[in-house]
Design an enzyme around this catalytic site. Structure first.
Site, PDB file in Angstrom:
ATOM      1  N   ILE A 473     -24.092   7.573 -10.189  1.00  0.00           N
ATOM      2  CA  ILE A 473     -24.620   6.505 -10.743  1.00  0.00           C
ATOM      3  C   ILE A 473     -24.769   5.574 -11.745  1.00  0.00           C
ATOM      4  CG2 ILE A 473     -26.609   9.279 -10.639  1.00  0.00           C
ATOM      5  CD1 ILE A 473     -26.758   8.714 -13.737  1.00  0.00           C
ATOM      6  N   GLY A 474     -23.670   5.161 -11.498  1.00  0.00           N
ATOM      7  CA  GLY A 474     -22.647   4.139 -12.014  1.00  0.00           C
ATOM      8  C   GLY A 474     -22.281   3.963 -12.933  1.00  0.00           C
ATOM      9  N   ARG A 597     -10.946  13.480 -24.906  1.00  0.00           N
ATOM     10  CA  ARG A 597      -9.456  12.565 -24.101  1.00  0.00           C
ATOM     11  C   ARG A 597     -10.501  11.308 -23.977  1.00  0.00           C
ATOM     12  NH1 ARG A 597      -5.052  14.417 -21.179  1.00  0.00           N
ATOM     13  NH2 ARG A 597      -4.000  11.647 -20.870  1.00  0.00           N
ATOM     14  N   LEU A 599     -10.656   9.538 -21.124  1.00  0.00           N
ATOM     15  CA  LEU A 599      -9.889   9.554 -19.739  1.00  0.00           C
ATOM     16  C   LEU A 599     -10.058   8.262 -18.541  1.00  0.00           C
ATOM     17  CD1 LEU A 599     -11.382  12.569 -18.484  1.00  0.00           C
ATOM     18  CD2 LEU A 599      -9.268  12.715 -18.955  1.00  0.00           C
ATOM     19  N   PRO A 601     -10.626   4.311 -20.369  1.00  0.00           N
ATOM     20  CA  PRO A 601     -11.190   3.515 -21.254  1.00  0.00           C
ATOM     21  C   PRO A 601     -12.177   2.708 -21.180  1.00  0.00           C
ATOM     22  CG  PRO A 601      -8.737   3.693 -21.316  1.00  0.00           C
ATOM     23  CD  PRO A 601      -8.834   4.145 -20.291  1.00  0.00           C
ATOM     24  N   GLN A 607     -19.581   2.975 -20.324  1.00  0.00           N
ATOM     25  CA  GLN A 607     -20.932   3.686 -20.680  1.00  0.00           C
ATOM     26  C   GLN A 607     -21.415   3.931 -22.377  1.00  0.00           C
ATOM     27  OE1 GLN A 607     -22.201   6.727 -18.912  1.00  0.00           O
ATOM     28  NE2 GLN A 607     -22.395   4.996 -17.505  1.00  0.00           N
ATOM     29  N   LYS A 670     -14.747  14.967 -23.715  1.00  0.00           N
ATOM     30  CA  LYS A 670     -15.810  15.928 -23.529  1.00  0.00           C
ATOM     31  C   LYS A 670     -17.322  14.679 -23.021  1.00  0.00           C
ATOM     32  CE  LYS A 670     -15.299  17.696 -28.526  1.00  0.00           C
ATOM     33  NZ  LYS A 670     -15.799  17.301 -29.952  1.00  0.00           N
ATOM     34  N   GLY A 671     -17.888  15.152 -23.253  1.00  0.00           N
ATOM     35  CA  GLY A 671     -19.620  14.251 -21.907  1.00  0.00           C
ATOM     36  C   GLY A 671     -18.894  12.671 -22.735  1.00  0.00           C
ATOM     37  N   GLU A 674     -24.168  10.187 -22.993  1.00  0.00           N
ATOM     38  CA  GLU A 674     -25.805   9.980 -23.305  1.00  0.00           C
ATOM     39  C   GLU A 674     -26.087   9.406 -24.769  1.00  0.00           C
ATOM     40  OE1 GLU A 674     -28.599  12.696 -21.365  1.00  0.00           O
ATOM     41  OE2 GLU A 674     -26.634  13.573 -20.891  1.00  0.00           O
TER      42      GLU A 674
HETATM   43 MO1  MOS Z   1     -29.208  12.359 -18.044  1.00  0.00          MO
HETATM   44  S1  MOS Z   1     -31.340  12.690 -19.003  1.00  0.00           S
HETATM   45  O1  MOS Z   1     -29.034  14.528 -18.806  1.00  0.00           O
HETATM   46  O2  MOS Z   1     -29.616  12.496 -17.137  1.00  0.00           O
END
Ligand code: MOS
Length: 711
Positions: A473-474, A597, A599, A601, A607, A670-671, A674
């Site tokens: 999604i970008g 980590r 993945l 940079p 993000q 980790k994510g 957000e």
């Molecule tokens: Mo995000 S709010 O988990 O698309």
């Protein structure tokens, strides 16, 4: 014939942790990347659909006069609640479009015009005359609303959690903060509005539905369409090849894709439906407003003795959605007594939904602002206050953290930002009409992961094909998956081709919850590891069809490990406030993250910074207004819903702490999608307090709110 020797180089260049360029970057900037609404193979017989939104906030449709619309040149059909195809049951009542005459909120779709051209469809939609029986509506959230109730769950967790006696401990605490913060409704505005193209091929039991949709997950869209159109999933194909942002608004199927498929079935023509931006506010979700009371009780040395976070929010009358703003308080700070609670008020509003860091973004705005207020009340540095209350285990669950880098982020950020030189006194730095201040706030986001499947093929010509129905999604999903594959295969990234964005590919979860890389990457890693093992045993040339390995991570990724797993971060902001106009200008933003980590940079930085800019918008410019007179949201374009523009965005910088966490996934990540938004609004709000000496407790900090308070 190609030998297999080149497949296992003795010393492959590392692929993970390298700042790799986006694989599809060139396609995007040259315009060859095709999005759902501009698919290259739009057939000459394609028709266009334009939905008709309800103009009342509550009631029902008593009549739909389509005569004027049908008389216009080019009109093919007008679907109404009386004439639209009947849909099967789905889990999501927002998808039950044109199924009955009820109007649950302004902007709910009440008809659909289908015509030869986009212009014809729009004209036909405007010519549809709808008559309503209206009822009084209520779109105003208040703390003491009589319809408020405690839901069972908020964001899949219990709505209420209490440890000890939070009320009693608060009353007994020598230092207390009891404050209420307000966050307005907010909207995702991806650059690409929601769009779908639908085509039916064949008849009866042979019918096949093909849909190009702007979505964060083609598999969930297919599952929903299968239920709604009563088809087995193998007779539906959903493609989401390139997606121009979503932020959660494309995380669930939306009405436009259902309407496009309906119109295509009804007319027997391929149908394209691109929502005008003015419709989005009502039909693709919003961040629900929150009223958040935070009570912090502490000893004089800053040790928390009581922490309460109570959230009131709204939902629609169509579906319950609870903005889970109380959840981060269960993770952040040690306190022997704690209460986190949610109440929700059903109103005649569009259905709220996911917006980047649902729960964490507004919840941490309130909690981290209140922590700043407590630091002020204690006369203590706000970083030191957080150090003082660092928990040994996750406060709510008692589980050990798999890793917790909050203090490392605060220290690294303080060093980079120059926090040690800060004069803690508020309103002490004035130059002419400008007041300057700095602020800090913590951030957190959970580590989420879902099972996925993937396939890896070693081609006869020496390249590798990796397939997984991921969605980019970008974020750079394609690129990081190629890196993960190259790393597991021990080959160069350039020899890996990635296929994503179609239900023809191995099933995968949506791009959401900052979980895509972990979920898809785990399956890709596993498929590639297996493939590498097979290739190591293989002798001689590969067969013409190559060698393929598949993986399904249902067992490992579906398991709940005995650890609390979260990413953490620290946000720092410097602002200047114009005492003549009340304008707040952000001068510097810094985020430091501990997210396992990193993945890639290059795309990770993008993000993080993107999240921070979105947090800047949440702090200073973005808000939607539930219109008490007419219902719906007043802001329905980018001229009235103010996302930050370049001139609003200053020096933004992101850094990270390397974490070696063995309890995550094979990549150790980790994510990161957000967490960048999470601490930014509080850091900016705390900086505005430091600059002005005034504590604002309602976002956004627009001049009309700031200026009167400075007088
Ligand atoms: Mo995000 S709010 O988990 O698309």
């Amino acid at each position: 014939m190609h030998s297999t020797r080149a497949r296992v180089p003795a010393a492959p260049a590392p692929a993970l942790g390298v700042a790799t360029e986006r694989i599809e970057g060139r396609d995007k900037v040259t315009g060859t990347a095709r999005y759902a609404g501009e698919h290259a193979r739009t057939p000459p017989d394609c028709a266009y659909a334009w939905p008709v939104p309800a103009t009342v906030a509550r009631g029902r449709v008593t009549a739909v006069d389509t005569a004027g619309a049908l008389a216009l040149p080019g009109t093919l059909a007008v679907l109404t609640p009386g004439t639209a195809p009947r849909l099967g049951e789905s889990d999501d009542p927002t998808l039950a479009v044109l199924q009955d005459d009820a109007v649950p909120h302004r902007g709910w779709y009440v008809a659909l015009a289908v015509a030869e051209t986009l212009e014809d469809a729009r004209a036909a939609a405007q010519a549809v005359r709808v008559t309503y029986a209206t009822e009084p509506h209520d779109v105003t959230l208040t703390e003491d609303h009589p319809d408020a109730y405690r839901p069972e769950q908020a964001g899949g967790r219990p709505a209420l959690r209490e440890r000890g006696d939070a009320g009693g401990a608060f009353t007994a605490a020598p230092v207390r903060v009891d404050v209420t913060y307000r966050v307005p409704p907010l909207h995702n505005h991806p650059m690409e509005p929601h769009a779908a193209f639908a085509r039916w091929d064949g008849e009866g039991d042979g019918a096949h539905l093909t849909v190009y949709d702007s979505s964060q997950g083609a598999d969930p869209v297919r599952t929903a369409l299968a239920a709604l159109f009563r088809l087995p999933e193998d007779r539906i194909t959903v493609v989401s090849e390139h997606v121009g942002g979503g932020f959660g608004s494309k995380g669930t199927p939306r009405p436009h894709v259902v309407l496009a498929a309906m119109a295509a079935r009804h007319t027997g023509r391929p149908v394209k439906l691109a929502l005008p931006r003015g419709h989005l506010a009502a039909v693709v979700g919003h961040r629900a407003p929150t009223i958040q009371r935070v009570r912090l009780g502490a000893e004089h040395d800053g040790t928390l003795t009581s922490l309460s976070h109570e959230v009131t929010t709204h939902t629609s009358r169509v579906k319950e959605f609870v903005e889970q703003a109380g959840l981060p308080a269960r993770v952040m700070y040690a306190s022997p007594h704690s209460l986190t609670d949610h109440h929700v008020v059903p109103l005649d509003v569009p259905t709220p939904s996911w917006m980047r860091a649902p729960g964490e973004a507004p919840g941490m705005y309130a909690l981290e602002s209140a922590m700043d207020e407590l630091a002020g009340a204690l006369g203590m540095d706000p970083i030191e206050l957080r150090v003082r209350n660092e928990p040994a285990t996750e406060p709510d669950s008692g589980l050990p953290f798999s890793s917790r880098g909050l203090l490392a982020c605060l220290r690294e950020g303080a060093h980079r930002f120059g926090w040690a030189d800060r004069d803690p006194r508020p309103a002490a730095r004035r130059e002419g009409r400008w007041l300057t201040g700095t602020g800090v706030a913590a951030a957190t986001y959970p580590v989420l992961v879902s099972p996925s499947t993937a396939a890896a093929t070693a081609r006869h010509d020496g390249g590798y094909d990796i397939t997984v129905n991921a969605t980019d999604i970008g974020t750079g999903a394609r690129t990081v998956l190629a890196q993960i594959a190259a790393d597991a295969l021990g080959v160069a990234v350039g020899s890996v081709s990635i296929g994503i964005g179609s239900t023809r590919l191995p099933r995968a979860p949506l791009a959401g919850g900052s979980s895509g890389t972990a979920s898809w990457g785990w399956a890709v890693h596993r498929a590639c590891t297996r493939l590498a093992e097979r290739l190591a045993r293989h002798t001689g040339p590969l067969p013409a069809e190559g060698v393929t390995a598949v993986a399904d991570t249902a067992e490992e990724a579906g398991r709940t490990p005995p650890f609390a797993r979260h990413a953490f971060g620290a946000h720092f902001a410097e602002v200047q406030v114009d005492t003549g106009t009340g304008e707040v200008r952000v001068r510097r933003l810094l985020g430091v993250y501990a997210a396992g980590r990193i993945l890639n940079p290059r795309t990770a930085r993008s993000q993080f910074i993107g999240g921070m800019v979105m947090g800047l918008g949440m702090a200073l410019t973005e808000h939607s207004t539930a219109d008490p007179a007419f219902g719906g949201f007043a802001e329905r374009d980018l001229a009235s819903y103010h996302v930050p523009s370049n001139a609003d965005v200053p020096d933004v910088d992101a850094h990270w702490i390397d974490e070696d966490d063995p309890h995550l996934n094979p990549m150790g990540s980790k994510g990161i999608g957000e967490i960048g938004i999470v601490g930014t609004p509080a850091a900016i709000g705390n900086a505005v307090h430091h600059a002005t000496g005034v504590r604002f407790r309602e976002l956004p900090l627009t001049p009309d709110r700031v200026l009167p308070a400075l007088a």
